[in-house]
Design a protein around this motif. Sequence first.
Motif, PDB file in Angstrom:
ATOM      1  N   VAL A  49      38.405  22.849  -4.781  1.00  0.00           N
ATOM      2  CA  VAL A  49      39.686  22.786  -5.218  1.00  0.00           C
ATOM      3  C   VAL A  49      39.597  21.466  -5.876  1.00  0.00           C
ATOM      4  N   PHE A  54      49.436  23.067 -17.069  1.00  0.00           N
ATOM      5  CA  PHE A  54      49.166  23.703 -16.189  1.00  0.00           C
ATOM      6  C   PHE A  54      48.058  24.958 -16.371  1.00  0.00           C
ATOM      7  N   ALA A 104      44.280  25.473 -14.996  1.00  0.00           N
ATOM      8  CA  ALA A 104      44.109  26.165 -14.089  1.00  0.00           C
ATOM      9  C   ALA A 104      43.009  27.343 -14.540  1.00  0.00           C
ATOM     10  N   ASP A 122      40.083  26.180  -7.453  1.00  0.00           N
ATOM     11  CA  ASP A 122      41.522  26.342  -7.597  1.00  0.00           C
ATOM     12  C   ASP A 122      42.234  25.159  -7.846  1.00  0.00           C
ATOM     13  N   ILE A 123      43.529  25.128  -7.882  1.00  0.00           N
ATOM     14  CA  ILE A 123      44.209  24.011  -8.382  1.00  0.00           C
ATOM     15  C   ILE A 123      45.160  23.763  -6.972  1.00  0.00           C
ATOM     16  N   LEU A 124      45.272  22.620  -6.742  1.00  0.00           N
ATOM     17  CA  LEU A 124      46.257  21.853  -5.860  1.00  0.00           C
ATOM     18  C   LEU A 124      47.280  21.261  -6.708  1.00  0.00           C
ATOM     19  N   LEU A 125      48.400  21.580  -6.563  1.00  0.00           N
ATOM     20  CA  LEU A 125      49.908  20.906  -7.372  1.00  0.00           C
ATOM     21  C   LEU A 125      50.382  19.778  -6.619  1.00  0.00           C
ATOM     22  N   LEU A 126      50.069  18.745  -7.523  1.00  0.00           N
ATOM     23  CA  LEU A 126      50.872  17.510  -6.878  1.00  0.00           C
ATOM     24  C   LEU A 126      52.133  17.246  -7.866  1.00  0.00           C
ATOM     25  N   MET A 127      53.317  17.072  -7.403  1.00  0.00           N
ATOM     26  CA  MET A 127      54.414  16.913  -8.504  1.00  0.00           C
ATOM     27  C   MET A 127      55.189  15.650  -8.007  1.00  0.00           C
ATOM     28  N   HIS A 128      54.864  14.875  -7.484  1.00  0.00           N
ATOM     29  CA  HIS A 128      55.822  13.591  -6.991  1.00  0.00           C
ATOM     30  C   HIS A 128      56.089  12.864  -8.089  1.00  0.00           C
ATOM     31  N   GLU A 155      50.542   9.802  -3.410  1.00  0.00           N
ATOM     32  CA  GLU A 155      50.137  11.342  -3.320  1.00  0.00           C
ATOM     33  C   GLU A 155      48.545  11.207  -3.479  1.00  0.00           C
ATOM     34  N   ILE A 159      45.960  12.680  -0.776  1.00  0.00           N
ATOM     35  CA  ILE A 159      44.979  13.984  -0.847  1.00  0.00           C
ATOM     36  C   ILE A 159      43.497  13.566  -0.913  1.00  0.00           C
ATOM     37  N   LYS A 174      57.751  21.044  -1.214  1.00  0.00           N
ATOM     38  CA  LYS A 174      57.434  19.429  -1.157  1.00  0.00           C
ATOM     39  C   LYS A 174      58.553  19.024  -0.223  1.00  0.00           C
ATOM     40  N   ASP A 202      52.506  21.226   0.232  1.00  0.00           N
ATOM     41  CA  ASP A 202      51.899  21.186  -1.397  1.00  0.00           C
ATOM     42  C   ASP A 202      51.526  22.704  -1.561  1.00  0.00           C
ATOM     43  N   ILE A 203      51.240  23.068  -2.945  1.00  0.00           N
ATOM     44  CA  ILE A 203      51.111  24.255  -3.448  1.00  0.00           C
ATOM     45  C   ILE A 203      49.589  24.430  -4.239  1.00  0.00           C
ATOM     46  N   LEU A 204      49.175  25.378  -3.714  1.00  0.00           N
ATOM     47  CA  LEU A 204      47.709  25.807  -4.049  1.00  0.00           C
ATOM     48  C   LEU A 204      48.131  27.116  -5.004  1.00  0.00           C
ATOM     49  N   LEU A 205      47.612  26.739  -6.125  1.00  0.00           N
ATOM     50  CA  LEU A 205      47.749  27.850  -7.478  1.00  0.00           C
ATOM     51  C   LEU A 205      46.791  28.840  -7.395  1.00  0.00           C
ATOM     52  N   LEU A 206      47.179  30.167  -7.382  1.00  0.00           N
ATOM     53  CA  LEU A 206      46.323  31.313  -7.555  1.00  0.00           C
ATOM     54  C   LEU A 206      46.815  31.985  -8.763  1.00  0.00           C
ATOM     55  N   MET A 207      46.228  32.145  -9.641  1.00  0.00           N
ATOM     56  CA  MET A 207      46.568  32.973 -11.011  1.00  0.00           C
ATOM     57  C   MET A 207      45.578  33.767 -11.426  1.00  0.00           C
TER      58      MET A 207
END
Lengths: 336, 336
Positions: A61, A81, A85, A94-100, A106, A110, B89, B94-99
Amino acid sequence: MAGIKDVAALAGVSISTVSYVMSGKRSIGEATKAKVMAAAKKLNYMPNAQARNLRGEPTKVLALSSPIHEYTDYSNYAVFFFALAMRAKRYGYDILLLMHEYGDQELTRIASSGMVDGILLLDVVMCDARADVARTLDLPVVAVGYPSNSDGIYSVDLDFERMGREAIEKAYALGHRHVLIAGTDQSAYEDGSNYLVRFRDAAAKKGDDLGVSVLFKPSTGFGRDDVNLMLDEALSEDPDISLIICQTNAVHITNVLNALHMRGLRVPEDVSVLAACTYGLGSLPRKVDELPMLPNETCSRAVDIMMEVLQGKRNDVGHVELLPSRYQARGTVAAH
Amino acid sequence: MAGIKDVAALAGVSISTVSYVMSGKRSIGEATKAKVMAAAKKLNYMPNAQARNLRGEPTKVLALSSPIHEYTDYSNYAVFFFALAMRAKRYGYDILLLMHEYGDQELTRIASSGMVDGILLLDVVMCDARADVARTLDLPVVAVGYPSNSDGIYSVDLDFERMGREAIEKAYALGHRHVLIAGTDQSAYEDGSNYLVRFRDAAAKKGDDLGVSVLFKPSTGFGRDDVNLMLDEALSEDPDISLIICQTNAVHITNVLNALHMRGLRVPEDVSVLAACTYGLGSLPRKVDELPMLPNETCSRAVDIMMEVLQGKRNDVGHVELLPSRYQARGTVAAH
DNA sequence: CTGAAAGCGCTTACAG
DNA sequence: CTGAAAGCGCTTACAG
């Protein structure tokens, strides 16, 4: 949720055998292997990632730090994004999104959580706090964008300074001596949004060198009235403007074209129009010459570099990779 | 990366004491607590999330499954992404993206990896394979969108059928008897994109009931020529069309307005125009009456429901929550 | 008020 | 070709 014990019990073997069958790191008798496979399939078993990670295996990740600002354009963001991704996915990540808004805290959280193998940075500003934090982490950090404090991380970006110079050089070669840069929101420049500032300042500098007047006008909005007001101001300050470089977006550029049309100015006969640092204008009905962002190129490269670092193939932290843009001619820039 | 052992050693206490200080789950002598805090701060210590998770604590991560298709509109997508992520948040998630294009395998993998506490579904189609997989997982699943196989998961969506009926009812009340639904790409309907189909079919049904002719035309593209061709076809099939419902996007709608203008048709005097299932047209220079998507509302609600489930506050799997849309009048729909 | 120890689900030397 | 056991970094009964 079935665990390795359940599989071992069902197959009548030890858990280490199950582990070795799953990983293929040891040769196993065909009969045993078949039993284990059957049991695993039956129980729908997949190894718990947390447990593997604890043992030091990669989590597969990547964190993606992408702070949101007031003026954040969701649609442009999404392109980055997705590009990141998709590329990461090719490597099984996979991608873990951080958007603070304040990405640096953050990042520490993490990084020490152990949930990711590396961190990608988006929306990098000239002096980016996250780059400083990165230094204290023991995780690789790759930025899409080029902060001034880029040691301690890897950076990938388009070469916006070169892009700015080339835009003015091209203008000069075509006989333009009075250029307007129609910029985006003033606050984006003030916050130090990397590429905007680099392009604009390099263009201005090159203008000085070549004797090309470069007027900069940020926008107060993208609507028809905003654009008309901006053009009124610009043309009264410099009536000889013969090339407009729009550092904005599709809506704004459309309105610029409309406004020129209304004023009886033909493009490119009377005024040339060039879009710079823009996204996917090629798919719009109204074509414009463009020095586009290449989000797929930069993002792919960023992920590739991350992989090289994770595989121990490189050890040159602080490296900055600047990619050239590609001029897209579509008939709106002509000689003057 | 400092671990709990390092902190314990530096503070001269046992690791359990460090753990209790960090969690606050036991009262600790002031002196000890201070020593531990100091050591933790000095080492920049944060508990390893993997280890906690192994012990059964929540990971504070939600997976977001959002398969990409050919016709995926990145910018619209981003709005949902952001809305979900922002809401999550607020709860510390947090969000883990699956696409992946085929989200169902992905789901099993992530669920058994133990990396997430729950799964959010986006871009739900009428009969969604992921909803079936969800049943076999022991993780809560909340969909933004309303599949036909919605038992086994929670679903939140706008009430598009109601929206479709209301659009036609409003048209009827205003005297319109011939309505055109200018749709988006045909393939989106064929793939069963949830809201598009529900809106269109409910509108058609209501048209039948009220004696309103409802013509549906998918688009071959959003450009000027595509729109003109579509209008030519539509008007030749039904010359009495007095209301156009655009189930598309800003570019398409702009071109529809332009095309009407070119034909000498005034809006709304000659033809009314309504946008349905659209995003943020309010910020565009050209205003149009709208039955907008409310991504923030639906996404917020989806995350809220997820939290309720995670906190054990509800146990009604299969529940579907349909939110009403809000009609935005902007002067392009009038009586006929 | 604090510590020693079991155990979460895995992987991998170490044995045989 | 296979198994028993240590250990990854935590949390939490169990003791004192």
